[in-house]
Structures are given as structure tokens and as C-alpha cells.
Design an enzyme around this catalytic site. Structure first.
Site, PDB file in Angstrom:
ATOM      1  N   GLY A 222       0.795  -1.156  -0.043  1.00 27.40           N
ATOM      2  CA  GLY A 222      -0.074  -0.065   0.057  1.00 27.40           C
ATOM      3  C   GLY A 222       0.812   1.309  -0.135  1.00 27.40           C
ATOM      4  O   GLY A 222       2.069   1.380   0.104  1.00 27.40           O
ATOM      5  N   PHE A 226       3.581   9.986   2.109  1.00 28.68           N
ATOM      6  CA  PHE A 226       5.205  10.082   1.451  1.00 28.68           C
ATOM      7  C   PHE A 226       5.618   8.993   1.401  1.00 28.68           C
ATOM      8  O   PHE A 226       6.853   8.965   1.370  1.00 28.68           O
ATOM      9  CB  PHE A 226       5.709  11.191   2.570  1.00 28.68           C
ATOM     10  CG  PHE A 226       5.873  10.746   3.828  1.00 28.68           C
ATOM     11  CD1 PHE A 226       6.837  10.136   4.491  1.00 28.68           C
ATOM     12  CD2 PHE A 226       4.999  11.103   4.647  1.00 28.68           C
ATOM     13  CE1 PHE A 226       7.042   9.662   5.701  1.00 28.68           C
ATOM     14  CE2 PHE A 226       5.048  10.753   6.195  1.00 28.68           C
ATOM     15  CZ  PHE A 226       6.168   9.802   6.494  1.00 28.68           C
ATOM     16  N   LYS A 244       9.811   0.250   3.423  1.00 26.62           N
ATOM     17  CA  LYS A 244       9.029   1.607   3.237  1.00 26.62           C
ATOM     18  C   LYS A 244       9.810   2.189   2.406  1.00 26.62           C
ATOM     19  O   LYS A 244      10.961   2.710   2.680  1.00 26.62           O
ATOM     20  CB  LYS A 244       9.071   2.217   4.661  1.00 26.62           C
ATOM     21  CG  LYS A 244       8.180   3.559   4.551  1.00 26.62           C
ATOM     22  CD  LYS A 244       7.840   3.894   6.221  1.00 26.62           C
ATOM     23  CE  LYS A 244       7.341   5.236   6.266  1.00 26.62           C
ATOM     24  NZ  LYS A 244       6.976   5.621   7.588  1.00 26.62           N
ATOM     25  N   GLU A 295      10.180  -4.977  10.631  1.00 22.58           N
ATOM     26  CA  GLU A 295       9.508  -6.318  10.571  1.00 22.58           C
ATOM     27  C   GLU A 295       8.221  -6.348   9.911  1.00 22.58           C
ATOM     28  O   GLU A 295       7.782  -4.979   9.907  1.00 22.58           O
ATOM     29  CB  GLU A 295       9.264  -6.550  12.197  1.00 22.58           C
ATOM     30  CG  GLU A 295       8.373  -5.788  12.903  1.00 22.58           C
ATOM     31  CD  GLU A 295       8.144  -6.146  14.215  1.00 22.58           C
ATOM     32  OE1 GLU A 295       7.908  -7.304  14.563  1.00 22.58           O
ATOM     33  OE2 GLU A 295       8.302  -5.188  15.131  1.00 22.58           O
ATOM     34  N   LEU A 296       7.873  -7.407   9.517  1.00 21.57           N
ATOM     35  CA  LEU A 296       6.517  -7.486   8.833  1.00 21.57           C
ATOM     36  C   LEU A 296       5.351  -7.805   9.508  1.00 21.57           C
ATOM     37  O   LEU A 296       5.562  -8.729  10.328  1.00 21.57           O
ATOM     38  CB  LEU A 296       6.602  -8.636   7.639  1.00 21.57           C
ATOM     39  CG  LEU A 296       5.370  -8.846   6.773  1.00 21.57           C
ATOM     40  CD1 LEU A 296       5.273  -7.496   5.985  1.00 21.57           C
ATOM     41  CD2 LEU A 296       5.685  -9.948   5.981  1.00 21.57           C
ATOM     42  N   LEU A 297       4.459  -6.913   9.625  1.00 25.73           N
ATOM     43  CA  LEU A 297       3.390  -7.232  10.436  1.00 25.73           C
ATOM     44  C   LEU A 297       2.023  -7.445   9.639  1.00 25.73           C
ATOM     45  O   LEU A 297       2.119  -7.455   8.246  1.00 25.73           O
ATOM     46  CB  LEU A 297       3.187  -6.184  11.480  1.00 25.73           C
ATOM     47  CG  LEU A 297       4.385  -5.759  12.433  1.00 25.73           C
ATOM     48  CD1 LEU A 297       4.071  -4.442  13.222  1.00 25.73           C
ATOM     49  CD2 LEU A 297       4.296  -7.037  13.201  1.00 25.73           C
ATOM     50  N   ASP A 346       0.788  10.778  16.379  1.00 27.11           N
ATOM     51  CA  ASP A 346       0.011  10.477  15.336  1.00 27.11           C
ATOM     52  C   ASP A 346      -0.649   9.029  15.307  1.00 27.11           C
ATOM     53  O   ASP A 346      -0.733   8.081  14.562  1.00 27.11           O
ATOM     54  CB  ASP A 346       0.662  10.262  13.920  1.00 27.11           C
ATOM     55  CG  ASP A 346      -0.159  10.567  12.873  1.00 27.11           C
ATOM     56  OD1 ASP A 346      -1.358  10.812  12.840  1.00 27.11           O
ATOM     57  OD2 ASP A 346       0.373   9.916  11.441  1.00 27.11           O
TER      58      ASP A 346
END
Length: 533
Positions: A222, A226, A244, A295-297, A346
Site C-alpha cells: 500500500g 509520503f 518502506k 519487521e513485517l506485520l 499520530d
């Protein structure tokens, strides 16, 4: 990918086993029952939550609109009784002080022309105290209100002896004039014997392609404001990770450098799994893009909540028991982050990711907007629906803004509806007034942005776009909040849950608990729910 939700038979079997064993909790874990429109509900079927609730249903905007012109508003204010000096002059002065800061249609009216002075945020506090805009609101008993103002005896946040990642530099860290300067290395991964700009400003994302000779793209996850996120296989250690990719923009690059700095700081000071925060693996610069590897969540809470609502044939996932688990884990993360003198800034459903569906484990992510409590705090923080009152009104704020956000998140997960919808700041404030209640007097008199949203007698207003009428002045909308309450919006008999939300959603930040204090609330007691703590 659609996450697997527990089968109804398995859930039923678990609850049956819980009821049979005396050591298990007796109270079943409830789920939210939506409000039906009054026109579709017989009077005999109305519940206690529907009595005196002005909301028609869960989609109700939460306010009524009254259209009025500038001159009509001035006349109304004049008839309400003004200080000596002339009703017309006082009313005109009122409108000057409550005009929007960014008003650009002021020509043709003396009241509006004066209102086009610099915004409250741009005027030094000593030069133009906006508190005078509310001189008539409780002015006679202002002293009494100040004396009666309750203050929570808050425990000071636990301050841990912070550690810092090694700079790998012989010179840094170094202290000069009381300031400690530090550094970290940023690897630049490049192709040998090649120069020049990339063909595209966006880094191409193709399944099975390899980035920086190490990370093979498996799936596109996704995008955000930014950055873009992809699932990758780390060919070095055969582990799935989240990459990212920051957009090629100077401001985004700088903000992401801050995020790397804070993630390194957070990761080195404690066990990120124990404290429920994101684990950082790697970061580097490649093909004109800053890249962060973590890490992948699993899904974020917003996407997962949306998915479970769309699957109407499955049992609701966000029961009170699971919300209790989520609240406890997020508070653990906030307590840890706050102990490092940080504010997340945030917190929202999109920034809480699921680690395990079956065990209802979550982690807090996205520290790109975070700051230290001693920083020069920006007035533009937090996503609007989760923005604390002190931020919206232009008051000083601290770590307790994160607790307000958590209250909004839990209410949203429980009902499936955003508690304070954000068509505009004024509409959000209208819902807060209708559900939580009036803002304390001392907040209204000190807030720098209060005159942008409220008239002198405390009415919410919003200017209608378009040219002003030469005879009648600007056209305005007065937003009249519909009366409701947290109990009516949550539609549950669980007093402890309602009280927990009430504490997190205290309008006065001095009455709002810290993360440590919130963890001691009775609603978070263990063995309350079969699927809870």
C-alpha cells in the site's frame, strides 16, 4: 490477502469451555449493537441509550446548521447585553475577534476588514490576547471558575536512563555549549560504473525484482502520504520484511531521517516485542530514495475493522475482551515511548498493526511525526479525527494527546464508526461538544485558535464560501451540536468501559491520565472477559 477470522464453532467452543470452568470469567465478551434510525424503531423497542439522544443513527453528522448573515449575528450579540461602550461597537469588536484567520473576503465591511489582521497563531501572545473574545462567557464568575478548577494529581512519567546507538564515528557524540551532537551512518547503495539521474522519479515496484541486490519484492502492500510499502524477502537471511520506500522529496526525506533516528533510539532502549513497538532492521539510500526496512506485520486496525464489518456473516472481532487486550498493549507501548521523553503525535487505527489475529496482538508503528517533549512543538500534529482538544484550540500540549487519540480509536473499533468525524475542524468540535460536553473556561480563554471557530458567546461558526453581501455582510453557518453522550454512542452497559473512555477523553489535559495511570484502570483487570486479558 484476506486474514482468517476465527470460525464461529471455535469461538463458541471457547466460550462454552470458559463457562464450564469456575476459574474462567463469568462475564461474556459483548460486541456493539448498531443504533437503528428512530423512524424504523417502534417506541416500545427504544432502549435506555435512545432516550434523549438527538442522533438519528450512527451516521448522524452530530450537529444542525443555522445559516445567518454577519449583520444578523451582530444584532443578536448586541441584544444579549454587552459591556459599556455601545452595543454596536461591542458586537462589531466581537466579530472582529472571532473572524477566521485565513479570511480573504473582507472587503466592503469595516468589521470584516479589521478581522483580516494576522491570525492568532501569527500574533505574539503578549501583543493580542485572544481571551477577550470570550469576556462575556462566564466573566462574572471567572475567578470562582479558576478556583474550582480540578487538577489530577498525576504521577510524573517514568524517565528511564536513555541509551543511544553507537555513531560509528570517532568524533561524535560531542558536547558544545550544553548541546550534545551525535550522528549515524547512512549507507548509499549504488551500481558501479554508472552515474546520472534515474529514468523515473518513482522507484519501479515489480514483483520478483530485487532491490539493492538483497530484497526481493513479494507483494505491494500500500501507499501513504509520503511513502510506499512492499513485502520483501531478505535474501541474506531468508526472512520476510516490510520495506518502506520514501518518495523522492526533500521534506519527506528529512522527516524520514527523523523516523530512522527515533526508531534506532526506541529499538536500543528496550525489547520492542515486550513493549509493542516496531522493530527496525535496516535503512539505506538507493536510486534517489531513502528506504527503511522493518519487521513485517499484518493488517492495520483500520483495514481489518473495515474488512470485518464488510463480512457480515462472521462474528464481530472487536469485542470488549479484545478491545481490552488492544488497549493494554497500546498503553504499554505509550508508556515505553513516553518514558523516553517522546510523544507519538499520530496515533490512529492505521498506525496500529496486528501481529497475531488469534491472540489479538498488536504493535504501534510510524514514528515519523513523533517528537521529544522538549522540542519546539508544532501546532499541526495528529490526524484530525484523533486530534486532542488542546491541539485544535492552540494550547500547549504534552504526551497526553496520545491518550486522547487512544480513546477515539477504541470507540471507533467498538462501534465501527469514527467518533469525531472530520469534515472540518468546526464539525469535529461540534461532535465533541455534543458528546463530551462544553470546553472548560480556562481552555477557551487561553486557546490561540479559539477565535477562528467560536463567537464571543461560544457558538461554533463557519464562513460560507463566496462573496459577501454588501448590505448584510458575510454569510455564516452556525453549527449547533446535537446532544448525546459517550454512553449513548457506545450503547453498552459496561460501566468500567464507559468510564475508561471518559477518562481518556477528558477535555482538560490536566484531568486526563498518563499511560501508566490508565493501565491501572479497573476495566483492564484480568479475567474480566473470556477473550480478554
Amino acid at each position: 490477502y484476506k486474514p482468517k477470522v476465527g470460525a464461529p464453532e471455535a469461538v463458541a467452543q471457547t466460550q462454552a469451555q470458559g463457562a464450564a470452568e469456575p476459574e474462567k470469567p463469568k462475564e461474556p465478551s459483548a460486541h456493539y449493537k448498531p443504533k437503528v434510525k428512530a423512524s424504523q424503531t417502534a417506541e416500545a423497542d427504544l432502549t435506555e441509550w435512545d432516550v434523549d439522544d438527538e442522533y438519528h443513527d450512527d451516521d448522524d453528522p452530530g450537529y444542525r446548521i443555522r445559516e445567518i448573515t454577519e449583520n444578523e449575528l451582530l444584532a443578536e450579540l448586541a441584544t444579549k447585553g454587552q459591556p459599556s461602550g455601545g452595543a454596536d461597537a461591542a458586537a462589531a469588536d466581537e466579530l472582529n475577534q472571532c473572524a477566521p484567520a485565513d479570511d480573504g473576503s473582507a472587503a466592503g465591511s469595516s468589521a470584516v476588514a479589521e478581522a483580516s489582521q494576522p491570525a492568532a497563531a501569527e500574533v505574539p501572545e503578549a501583543a493580542a490576547p485572544k481571551a477577550s473574545a470570550f469576556a462575556t462567557v462566564g466573566a462574572r464568575d471567572a475567578g470562582e471558575a479558576q478556583e474550582a478548577r480540578p487538577v489530577r494529581a498525576s504521577k510524573p512519567p517514568v524517565r528511564r536512563a536513555a541509551k543511544y546507538a553507537s555513531s560509528g564515528d570517532k568524533f561524535y557524540p560531542v558536547e558544545l555549549e550544553g548541546v550534545i551532537y551525535d550522528s549515524f551512518n547512512l549507507r548509499v547503495v549504488f551500481e558501479r560504473d554508472k552515474t546520472g539521474f534515474e529514468e523515473s522519479k518513482e522507484l519501479p515496484i515489480k514483483t520478483h525484482s530485487v532491490i539493492a541486490a538483497r530484497y526481493q519484492i513479494v507483494e505491494y502492500l500500500g501507499s501513504a502520504a509520503f511513502s510506499r510499502a512492499v513485502q520483501c524477502l531478505d535474501l541474506e537471511n531468508n526472512k520476510m520484511v516490510c520495506m518502506k520506500i520514501i518518495k523522492n522529496d526533500k521534506d519527506f526525506f528529512d522527516q524520514s531521517l527523523d523516523e530512522i533516528k527515533l526508531l534506532k533510539y526506541i529499538n536500543i532502549n528496550g525489547d520492542v516485542d515486550e513493549h509493542g513497538v516496531l522493530r527496525l532492521y535496516d535503512y539505506f539510500y538507493h536510486k534517489e530514495h531513502l528506504i527503511i526496512v522493518t519487521e513485517l506485520l499484518r493488517d492495520n486496525l483500520y483495514e481489518f475493522s473495515k474488512f470485518t464489518r464488510e463480512c457480515g456473516d462472521t462474528p464481530p472481532y472487536f469485542t470488549l475482551g479484545r478491545l481490552q487486550k488492544i488497549a493494554s498493549q497500546v498503553l504499554t507501548a505509550l508508556e515505553y515511548v513516553h518514558s523516553l521523553k517522546l510523544i507519538h503525535c499520530d496515533l490512529k487505527p492505521e498506525n496500529i498493526l496486528i501481529r497475531s489475529y488469534s491472540r489479538c496482538e498488536v504493535k504501534v508503528i510510524d514514528f515519523g511525526s513523533s517528537c521529544f517533549v522538549d522540542d519546539h512543538l508544532s501546532s499541526y500534529v495528529q490526524s484530525r479525527s484523533y486530534r486532542a482538544p488542546e491541539v485544535m484550540l492552540g494550547l500547549p500540549y504534552d504526551q497526553k494527546i496520545d491518550l486522547w487519540s487512544l480513546g477515539c480509536i477504541l470507540a471507533e473499533l467498538w462501534t465501527g464508526y469514527v467518533l469525531f468525524q472530520n469534515e472540518s475542524v468546526q464539525s469535529l468540535l461540534a461532535r465533541i461538544l455534543g458528546i463530551i460536553g462544553d470546553f472548560p473556561y480556562h481552555l477557551m480563554t487561553r486557546g490561540r485558535y479559539v477565535p477562528q471557530y467560536f463567537t464571543q458567546d461560544g457558538q461554533l461558526y463557519q464562513e460560507i464560501e463566496g462573496p459577501a453581501c454588501p448590505e448584510r455582510g458575510r454569510r455564516l453557518h452556525l453549527l449547533v451540536p446535537k446532544k448525546s453522550s459517550l454512553r449513548q454512542r457506545m450503547r453498552t452497559d459496561c460501566e468500567e468501559f464507559i468510564d475508561f473512555l471518559t477518562q481518556l477523553l477528558q477535555l482538560d489535559p490536566e484531568l486526563r491520565p498518563t499511560a501508566t495511570e490508565a493501565m491501572e484502570h479497573p476495566w483492564l483487570a484480568k479475567c474480566r472477559y473470556s477473550d480478554g486479558l
